[in-house]
Design an enzyme around this catalytic site. Sequence first.
Site, PDB file in Angstrom:
ATOM      1  N   ALA A 171      14.630  25.899  81.501  1.00 47.35           N
ATOM      2  CA  ALA A 171      13.513  25.533  82.235  1.00 47.35           C
ATOM      3  C   ALA A 171      12.729  26.684  82.396  1.00 47.35           C
ATOM      4  CB  ALA A 171      14.168  24.876  83.466  1.00 47.35           C
TER       5      ALA A 171
ATOM      6  N   GLY B 144      18.622  24.898  81.129  1.00 47.79           N
ATOM      7  CA  GLY B 144      17.953  23.606  80.679  1.00 47.79           C
ATOM      8  C   GLY B 144      18.131  23.262  79.116  1.00 47.79           C
TER       9      GLY B 144
ATOM     10  N   GLU C 231      21.240  22.092  78.419  1.00 48.94           N
ATOM     11  CA  GLU C 231      21.368  20.513  79.017  1.00 48.94           C
ATOM     12  C   GLU C 231      20.815  19.744  77.981  1.00 48.94           C
ATOM     13  OE1 GLU C 231      20.045  21.923  82.647  1.00 48.94           O
ATOM     14  OE2 GLU C 231      21.675  21.301  83.796  1.00 48.94           O
TER      15      GLU C 231
ATOM     16  N   GLU D 236      22.121  29.946  85.382  1.00 48.25           N
ATOM     17  CA  GLU D 236      21.439  29.559  86.505  1.00 48.25           C
ATOM     18  C   GLU D 236      21.900  30.235  87.713  1.00 48.25           C
ATOM     19  OE1 GLU D 236      22.030  27.477  84.210  1.00 48.25           O
ATOM     20  OE2 GLU D 236      20.634  25.817  84.168  1.00 48.25           O
TER      21      GLU D 236
HETATM   22  N1  CO8 Z   1      11.331  30.638  81.495  1.00 47.19           N
HETATM   23  C1  CO8 Z   1      10.081  31.198  81.349  1.00 47.19           C
HETATM   24  N2  CO8 Z   1       9.800  32.350  80.339  1.00 47.19           N
HETATM   25  C2  CO8 Z   1      10.695  32.580  79.640  1.00 47.19           C
HETATM   26  C3  CO8 Z   1      12.273  32.021  79.848  1.00 47.19           C
HETATM   27  C4  CO8 Z   1      12.296  30.915  80.698  1.00 47.19           C
HETATM   28  N3  CO8 Z   1      13.607  30.365  80.704  1.00 47.19           N
HETATM   29  N4  CO8 Z   1      12.941  32.773  78.737  1.00 47.19           N
HETATM   30  C5  CO8 Z   1      12.152  33.416  78.260  1.00 47.19           C
HETATM   31  N5  CO8 Z   1      10.895  33.561  78.807  1.00 47.19           N
HETATM   32  C6  CO8 Z   1       9.983  34.400  78.072  1.00 47.19           C
HETATM   33  C7  CO8 Z   1      10.096  35.811  78.714  1.00 47.19           C
HETATM   34  O1  CO8 Z   1       9.551  35.752  80.239  1.00 47.19           O
HETATM   35  C8  CO8 Z   1       9.147  36.716  77.833  1.00 47.19           C
HETATM   36  O2  CO8 Z   1       7.819  36.220  78.256  1.00 47.19           O
HETATM   37  P1  CO8 Z   1       6.676  37.381  78.262  1.00 47.19           P
HETATM   38  O3  CO8 Z   1       6.679  38.069  77.217  1.00 47.19           O
HETATM   39  O4  CO8 Z   1       5.415  37.073  78.738  1.00 47.19           O
HETATM   40  O5  CO8 Z   1       7.043  38.553  79.288  1.00 47.19           O
HETATM   41  C9  CO8 Z   1       9.302  35.989  76.539  1.00 47.19           C
HETATM   42  O6  CO8 Z   1       9.972  34.703  76.905  1.00 47.19           O
HETATM   43  C10 CO8 Z   1      10.309  36.622  75.416  1.00 47.19           C
HETATM   44  O7  CO8 Z   1      11.330  36.555  76.578  1.00 47.19           O
HETATM   45  P2  CO8 Z   1      12.302  38.300  76.643  1.00 47.19           P
HETATM   46  O8  CO8 Z   1      11.235  39.271  76.367  1.00 47.19           O
HETATM   47  O9  CO8 Z   1      12.979  38.194  77.884  1.00 47.19           O
HETATM   48  O10 CO8 Z   1      13.033  38.192  75.253  1.00 47.19           O
HETATM   49  P3  CO8 Z   1      14.396  38.877  74.874  1.00 47.19           P
HETATM   50  O11 CO8 Z   1      14.735  38.648  73.487  1.00 47.19           O
HETATM   51  O12 CO8 Z   1      14.563  40.302  75.429  1.00 47.19           O
HETATM   52  O13 CO8 Z   1      15.463  38.087  75.818  1.00 47.19           O
HETATM   53  C11 CO8 Z   1      16.492  35.885  76.738  1.00 47.19           C
HETATM   54  C12 CO8 Z   1      15.956  36.476  75.414  1.00 47.19           C
HETATM   55  C13 CO8 Z   1      17.953  36.468  77.041  1.00 47.19           C
HETATM   56  C14 CO8 Z   1      16.334  34.498  76.278  1.00 47.19           C
HETATM   57  C15 CO8 Z   1      15.894  36.098  78.038  1.00 47.19           C
HETATM   58  O14 CO8 Z   1      14.289  35.829  77.854  1.00 47.19           O
HETATM   59  C16 CO8 Z   1      16.197  35.309  79.186  1.00 47.19           C
HETATM   60  O15 CO8 Z   1      17.233  35.747  79.689  1.00 47.19           O
HETATM   61  N6  CO8 Z   1      15.591  34.419  79.553  1.00 47.19           N
HETATM   62  C17 CO8 Z   1      15.977  33.528  80.631  1.00 47.19           C
HETATM   63  C18 CO8 Z   1      17.030  32.675  80.320  1.00 47.19           C
HETATM   64  C19 CO8 Z   1      17.553  31.667  81.661  1.00 47.19           C
HETATM   65  O16 CO8 Z   1      17.958  32.443  82.627  1.00 47.19           O
HETATM   66  N7  CO8 Z   1      17.543  30.525  81.504  1.00 47.19           N
HETATM   67  C20 CO8 Z   1      17.795  29.414  82.623  1.00 47.19           C
HETATM   68  C21 CO8 Z   1      16.426  28.997  83.331  1.00 47.19           C
HETATM   69  S1  CO8 Z   1      16.871  28.129  84.604  1.00 47.19           S
HETATM   70  C22 CO8 Z   1      17.360  26.727  84.011  1.00 47.19           C
HETATM   71  O17 CO8 Z   1      17.158  26.368  83.008  1.00 47.19           O
HETATM   72  C23 CO8 Z   1      17.546  25.600  85.025  1.00 47.19           C
HETATM   73  C24 CO8 Z   1      17.502  24.106  84.280  1.00 47.19           C
HETATM   74  C25 CO8 Z   1      17.507  23.064  85.593  1.00 47.19           C
HETATM   75  C26 CO8 Z   1      16.298  22.912  86.365  1.00 47.19           C
HETATM   76  C27 CO8 Z   1      16.531  22.094  87.484  1.00 47.19           C
HETATM   77  C28 CO8 Z   1      15.374  22.242  88.342  1.00 47.19           C
HETATM   78  C29 CO8 Z   1      15.889  21.197  89.698  1.00 47.19           C
END
Ligand code: CO8
Length: 260
Positions: free
Chosen positions: A66, A111, A114, A134
């Site tokens: 998400a 997400g 999921e 998460e």
């Molecule tokens: N949300 C928003 N932006 C994201 C996300 C995300 N989940 N993942 C990546 N991005 C963005 C980064 O911010 C970055 O943007 P910018 O260039 O503007 O800074 C761009 O994508 C590229 O990402 P990275 O530079 O970080 O790329 P890397 O190759 O270094 O890393 C990863 C890739 C490992 C995927 C890393 O981006 C990461 O850890 N992302 C977050 C993963 C995460 O924590 N996902 C879980 C999110 S929480 C969730 O899904 C909850 C679901 C249920 C919600 C229910 C609500 C009630």
Amino acid sequence: MEFKNLLVETEGGVATLTINSPRTMNALNSEVLGELECALYELNLDQSVKAVILTGAGEKAFVAGADIKEMAAKSSHEGHQFGLKGQRVMLLIEKMTKPVIAAVNGYALGGGLELALACDFIYASTKARLGFPEVTLGITPGFGGTQTLARIIGKSRANELIFTGKMITADKALAWGMVNEVYAPEELLFKVRETAAAIASVGPLAVSYAKDAIASGLNMSREDGFRYEASLFGVLFSTEDQKEGMGAFVEKRKAEFKGK
Ligand code: CO8
């Protein structure tokens, strides 16, 4: 219908739905979830579509979760609404009358995982990394992950994955029964399309009823599940597809199913 964040292509009864925002790793924000809901709803109604493939654009991610940037400022009420919106998409996939196959081409996190797990099965590329990060953000999975994962891989493995927030490789996910097959990145879509085409060539009502029987049966006692299976089996004998399928076997020709 035109979408800002999705691509939809249909060929030979197989629709490929691609989440197309690779700059944010195809993260699920409210707009993407709304579009997914519309697209899946339309594909479910489209009789010419017999199977759906769900994948992510770009080389790095299926869906990295998400959208953390959108979620960061949400109030408790907004978080609840956002969770419900995501859960609606997951439930819609499960209730669709045709199979949905996830082609996990890269990160499938939170997400995103999921979403993949809501599909009927997953094929992954060797580059895929799967996990529920998460807890590292101070939240739990919220699009059904706590409920779905344990049903697929069992309580102990689900606990380990969700409590640690770690990512696992495609091979580990294969060993744990989360994904059905692992392929080289350049082969993944071809292999998923091959399986989807095989599904599209058989009786669509039979596939749809089998999906219903398997999914509904998981929430019933075994005996109720048997009863439910028998009732669906009986209904199929009122369809043209059953007459055509068995008639074609007897006449030694290829069946032409109409989904009626
Ligand atoms: N949300 C928003 N932006 C994201 C996300 C995300 N989940 N993942 C990546 N991005 C963005 C980064 O911010 C970055 O943007 P910018 O260039 O503007 O800074 C761009 O994508 C590229 O990402 P990275 O530079 O970080 O790329 P890397 O190759 O270094 O890393 C990863 C890739 C490992 C995927 C890393 O981006 C990461 O850890 N992302 C977050 C993963 C995460 O924590 N996902 C879980 C999110 S929480 C969730 O899904 C909850 C679901 C249920 C919600 C229910 C609500 C009630």
